[in-house]
Design an enzyme around this catalytic site. Structure first.
Site, PDB file in Angstrom:
ATOM      1  N   SER A   1      85.919  96.758  -8.120  1.00 54.64           N
ATOM      2  CA  SER A   1      86.580  95.532  -8.618  1.00 54.64           C
ATOM      3  C   SER A   1      87.127  94.766  -7.439  1.00 54.64           C
ATOM      4  O   SER A   1      87.708  95.352  -6.526  1.00 54.64           O
ATOM      5  CB  SER A   1      87.766  95.894  -9.524  1.00 54.64           C
ATOM      6  OG  SER A   1      87.357  96.686 -10.583  1.00 54.64           O
TER       7      SER A   1
ATOM      8  N   LYS B   1      93.301  94.862 -21.069  1.00 56.60           N
ATOM      9  CA  LYS B   1      93.911  95.494 -19.891  1.00 56.60           C
ATOM     10  C   LYS B   1      95.233  94.767 -19.657  1.00 56.60           C
ATOM     11  O   LYS B   1      95.251  93.550 -19.452  1.00 56.60           O
ATOM     12  CB  LYS B   1      92.989  95.347 -18.684  1.00 56.60           C
ATOM     13  CG  LYS B   1      93.537  95.917 -17.366  1.00 56.60           C
ATOM     14  CD  LYS B   1      92.475  95.774 -16.279  1.00 56.60           C
ATOM     15  CE  LYS B   1      93.056  95.833 -14.875  1.00 56.60           C
ATOM     16  NZ  LYS B   1      93.065  97.143 -14.284  1.00 56.60           N
TER      17      LYS B   1
ATOM     18  N   ARG C   1      85.220 104.420 -19.777  1.00 57.98           N
ATOM     19  CA  ARG C   1      86.540 104.040 -19.225  1.00 57.98           C
ATOM     20  C   ARG C   1      87.614 104.543 -20.182  1.00 57.98           C
ATOM     21  O   ARG C   1      88.129 103.804 -21.014  1.00 57.98           O
ATOM     22  CB  ARG C   1      86.620 102.527 -19.066  1.00 57.98           C
ATOM     23  CG  ARG C   1      87.947 102.041 -18.471  1.00 57.98           C
ATOM     24  CD  ARG C   1      87.894 100.530 -18.227  1.00 57.98           C
ATOM     25  NE  ARG C   1      89.160 100.004 -17.734  1.00 57.98           N
ATOM     26  CZ  ARG C   1      90.172  99.647 -18.530  1.00 57.98           C
ATOM     27  NH1 ARG C   1      90.087  99.760 -19.860  1.00 57.98           N
ATOM     28  NH2 ARG C   1      91.301  99.175 -18.007  1.00 57.98           N
TER      29      ARG C   1
HETATM   30  C1  LIG Z   1      88.919  96.405 -17.408  1.00 51.24           C
HETATM   31  C2  LIG Z   1      89.223  94.967 -17.216  1.00 51.24           C
HETATM   32  N1  LIG Z   1      89.362  94.422 -15.961  1.00 51.24           N
HETATM   33  C3  LIG Z   1      89.640  93.108 -15.949  1.00 51.24           C
HETATM   34  S1  LIG Z   1      89.749  92.520 -17.563  1.00 51.24           S
HETATM   35  C4  LIG Z   1      89.390  94.064 -18.246  1.00 51.24           C
HETATM   36  C5  LIG Z   1      89.344  94.295 -19.708  1.00 51.24           C
HETATM   37  C6  LIG Z   1      88.149  93.610 -20.322  1.00 51.24           C
HETATM   38  O1  LIG Z   1      88.147  93.896 -21.698  1.00 51.24           O
HETATM   39  P1  LIG Z   1      87.633  92.826 -22.779  1.00 51.24           P
HETATM   40  O2  LIG Z   1      86.147  92.695 -22.591  1.00 51.24           O
HETATM   41  O3  LIG Z   1      88.007  93.460 -24.095  1.00 51.24           O
HETATM   42  O4  LIG Z   1      88.378  91.559 -22.511  1.00 51.24           O
HETATM   43  C1  LIG Z   2      88.073  96.798 -13.861  1.00 50.80           C
HETATM   44  C2  LIG Z   2      86.728  96.691 -13.924  1.00 50.80           C
HETATM   45  C3  LIG Z   2      86.039  95.564 -13.390  1.00 50.80           C
HETATM   46  N1  LIG Z   2      84.713  95.488 -13.483  1.00 50.80           N
HETATM   47  C4  LIG Z   2      83.988  96.475 -14.063  1.00 50.80           C
HETATM   48  C5  LIG Z   2      82.519  96.336 -14.150  1.00 50.80           C
HETATM   49  N2  LIG Z   2      84.583  97.580 -14.572  1.00 50.80           N
HETATM   50  C6  LIG Z   2      85.917  97.751 -14.531  1.00 50.80           C
HETATM   51  N3  LIG Z   2      86.458  98.801 -15.003  1.00 50.80           N
END
Ligand SMILES: Cc1ncsc1CCOP(=O)(O)O
Ligand SMILES: C=C1C=NC(C)=NC1=N
Ligand SMILES: [Mg+2]
Length: 219
Positions: free
Chosen positions: A116, A145, A45
């Site tokens: 998602s 995020k 990602r």
């Molecule tokens: C990509 C994404 N989508 C919802 S929360 C998130 C970030 C999660 O990152 P972390 O595990 O560091 O909280």
């Molecule tokens: C936003 C996200 C939510 N869920 C997963 C598995 N990946 C992602 N990038």
């Protein structure tokens, strides 16, 4: 060929998501360490203001894919369908604001399709569009995020399971070894994490602890 539902469920147990922007150390070393700790699935990602673009992004994707291939950990690409096809990744993950799932499915054939979803409608749409798994969250507050939906705990997953919706589901957002068990207790098949592993002193140890927490509920 297409993964079975049960194979997909087990792949979601300890799902590491990372881009170079999430790492202080060399992302290749972080990934190797996380694999040694037992992650079951990896998502590339590369996104946000510090992320690589163009040739550099493709090069890193290929290097991380080679590492995953060596250890037989499936490799998912977030958002970038063309990159996933270019390097023959094992699957893609898309959000509600990405390319429509029907179009993506046509492009990727039997590769893994993760979507998602943040509410019942989005989950049902994703199921109808042929998602192999759903990512829901943020379960806990996260800094990683910026534009997340509201923090939702495992309310949605619990509700879906009560209604007999059995699609493989992974929780995401602020997940750590300390709270991972509660995510699975809430009905998720596993946890997906960025920072808990990518910024850890020992990514291996964090992956191991996350996996142990998830397995401790499974029995
Ligand atoms: C990509 C994404 N989508 C919802 S929360 C998130 C970030 C999660 O990152 P972390 O595990 O560091 O909280
Ligand atoms: C936003 C996200 C939510 N869920 C997963 C598995 N990946 C992602 N990038
Ligand atoms: Mg997206």
């Amino acid at each position: 060929m297409k993964v079975s539902t049960e194979e997909m469920r087990s792949l979601l147990k300890t799902y590491f998501i990372m881009g170079s922007q999430n790492c202080d150390e060399d992302p290749r070393e972080v990934l190797k360490d996380a694999i040694h700790g037992g992650i079951t699935l990896f998502q590339f990602r590369e996104k946000g203001d510090q992320a690589l673009v163009g040739e550099e992004k493709i090069r890193l994707a290929k290097e991380l894919l080679e590492i995953c291939k060596h250890y037989q950990v499936p490799f998912i690409v977030n958002d970038d369908i063309d990159l996933a096809l270019k390097i023959n990744a094992d699957g893609v993950h898309i959000g509600q604001d990405d390319e429509p799932a029907e179009q993506v499915r046509k492009k990727i054939g039997d590769k893994i399709l993760g979507i998602s979803a943040h509410n019942q409608e989005e989950v049902e749409a994703a199921i109808n569009q042929g998602a192999d798994y759903i990512g829901t969250g943020p379960v806990f507050p996260t800094e990683t995020k910026k534009d997340t939906e509201a923090v939702q705990g495992t309310i949605l997953v619990q509700e879906l399971r009560k209604q007999g919706i059995s699609i493989p589901i992974v929780g995401i957002g602020g997940i750590t070894p300390e709270n991972a068990a509660s995510v699975v207790k809430g009905g998720a098949d596993g946890v997906s994490v960025i920072t808990a592993i990518s910024k850890a002193k020992s990514p291996k140890e964090q992956a191991r602890l996350l996996k142990a927490a998830v397995d401790s509920v499974m029995q």
